[in-house]
Design a protein around this motif. Structure first.
Motif: not given
Length: 538
Positions: A345-366
């Motif tokens: 979309t014209p306003l679309g940006s994915e900044a800040g969503s890198e871990s979401l798209k990578a499948g999450g980071d359980p170790a970092r979350a812990r």
């Protein structure tokens, strides 16, 4: 044997011989002399049953769809998103403080009365008291007044560059025009008079709430001369009657479509698509490229997610692939997308969503949980078990949070209970909640102005009650931004802020896949299902 559904059906019982055959023959002759007694009918299975008929009071998509059948709008977006005249064209004063709308000739309500400027003014004021985006516009409005029968003068206190875009927005609450007597209904009460000026007339006599809705072609409707594009242009109706029927079981609806008893299924269950694809008489297609976004919303009022550090830990634990693979299954029908305003979309940006798209980071979350001093406060996740679109996502979220070290209480309920409970501001132990999931369409989330999840004004904001003055200041800056590049700059800052503060969590996108009989052609590729311009062959 299946008879043509557009005409009265001959008795399917055995006619026997002699007198029976003569009676049957006489019936056929009388029917031929009288001509068709049942109009050409298109039958559609919509995504849900219709119960609420007031498209200003309700934000339900099925009620919005009903609104487009019965009512018209002043302006509308075309297939490219450009605002075009619909009921009216407009002029703007040099100082951008006065918009004058002039109604086109030939506009009439279903009861035969002409549409006047007074009807428009009353309708806009009622709409403005209900719609979230309109609230910003009304705050900048000095007055809306009728000038004669065909002119509406809208005066602002300060320039509002997005006025036309707000008027043209297709969802959740479009600015439908009603007779003044109907629009006089208080904005917190539902209307009981369903006269509109749109291309179809609602048949009250045939209405079975939640089961069946019937619309008849309005012969007094005068389409615009331009070709139809998006929700703008000429609304030419080529069928006499449209029936919406409710079939909660998707398999039943598919059987009805393949058997020729219905012409359209608005939303097909993904795992049943292969059945339809085997039929040469059915076309499966995606009408809306933006589709829907699944999201998770946390409760900002109560522990643990009143602490932004724990919201960030939860975000780090989550991955879009796990959610969408479980929810949709077929990767051809979902997209990993971290843009809160939609990818592409014209306003679309994915900044800040890198871990979401990578499948999450359980170790970092812990690690983040440990650093934040998480004390084991249970996370109450509401799960709607009767709505497939959001029923499985909470299960995936619960598993991911447990792996990260959260204590999780997954509570099953039906969707209506969830909708009621999410409005509760009580602590989770007293009937409140910590997380729920839902979905939102691309056409109602693709700007900071209309996205309903963003308002962050505490107890007066959206469910979850984020209190974020910085986000509100950014939304106000978007309203003042003049031109697409300026709007993009603000929208991208909002994207970064939303993911940093975890206002909500985008979990991926999926389309509404529809199936239609090959008899049904020329459907407009609109996000809102509309029934003008299409053709139903014999």
């Amino acid at each position: 044997m299946r008879f043509n559904r557009r005409f009265r059906r001959v008795d399917r019982g055995a006619t026997g011989t002699g007198a029976g055959r003569k009676l049957a023959a006489a019936a056929v002759v009388l029917a031929a002399m009288a001509g068709p007694v049942q109009a050409e009918t298109l039958t559609a299975v919509m995504h849900s049953g219709l119960r609420m008929l007031d498209p200003i009071v309700s934000t339900a998509h099925i009620t919005r769809d009903h609104g487009y059948m019965v009512y018209d709008v002043l302006v509308a977006g075309d297939g490219e998103g450009v605002v075009r005249p619909q009921m009216a064209d407009w002029s703007i004063s040099d100082d951008k403080l006065v918009y004058t709308f002039t109604l086109r000739d030939g506009l009439r309500f279903h009861d035969g009365a002409p549409v006047t400027a007074a009807d428009v003014v009353a309708s806009l004021k009622r709409w403005g008291a209900r719609d979230g985006a309109a609230a910003f516009l009304m705050a900048a409005t000095a007055g809306i007044a009728a000038e004669g029968d065909d002119k509406v003068v809208w005066t602002l206190t300060t320039p509002f560059p997005l006025l036309l875009e707000v008027l043209a927005k297709p969802s959740s609450v479009p600015a439908f025009i009603m007779p003044a007597r109907v629009a006089a209904t208080p904005a917190d009460q539902t209307i009981t008079d369903y006269v509109g000026s749109g291309p179809f007339v609602f048949s009250s006599a045939d209405f079975q709430p939640g089961v069946k809705v019937v619309y008849n072609r309005f012969d007094g409707y005068k389409p615009r001369s331009e070709p139809a594009s998006g929700l703008a242009g000429g609304k030419v109706v080529n069928v006499d009657r449209v029936e919406w029927v409710t079939m909660p079981d998707n398999q039943t609806a598919i059987s009805a479509l393949m058997g020729g008893e219905v012409d359209l299924i608005e939303n097909v269950q993904i795992d049943l698509l292969d059945i339809l694809k085997s039929s040469p008489d059915v076309t499966v297609e995606t009408r809306d490229p933006l589709g829907y976004q699944v999201f998770a919303r946390m409760n900002f009022k109560h522990p643990p997610f009143n602490d932004v550090r724990l919201r960030r830990a939860a975000l780090a634990a989550l991955g879009q692939e796990q959610v969408m693979a479980t929810l949709i299954g077929n990767p051809d029908y979902y997209k990993l997308c971290g843009a809160i305003f939609g990818c592409g979309t014209p306003l679309g940006s994915e900044a800040g969503s890198e871990s979401l798209k990578a499948g999450g980071d359980p170790a970092r979350a812990r690690q983040m949980l440990t650093e934040a001093g998480y004390d084991g406060t249970p996370v109450v996740i509401m799960q709607a078990t009767d709505l497939g679109t959001v029923g499985t996502a909470p299960v995936v979220i619960a598993a991911a949070l447990r792996e990260a070290g959260f204590k999780v209480d997954l509570q099953a309920m039906d969707w209506q209970t969830l909708v009621s409970r999410r409005a509760s501001q009580k602590p989770p132990a007293e009937g409140g909640w910590n997380i729920f999931t839902s979905f939102i369409s691309g056409i109602e989330s693709n700007t900071p102005l209309i996205n309903p999840i963003l308002p962050s004004t505490g107890d007066t904001g959206w469910f979850g009650w984020a209190n974020d003055p910085e986000l509100e200041a950014l939304r106000a800056a978007y309203l003042k931004a003049d031109g697409l590049e300026a709007q993009k700059a603000v929208a991208h800052r909002i994207q970064e802020h939303v993911l940093d503060q975890v206002i909500f969590v985008p979990l991926g996108n999926y389309p509404f896949v529809q199936a239609r009989s090959n008899r049904l052609t020329d459907m407009l590729p609109t996000a809102v299902p509309v029934f003008w311009n299409l053709t139903l062959a014999d």
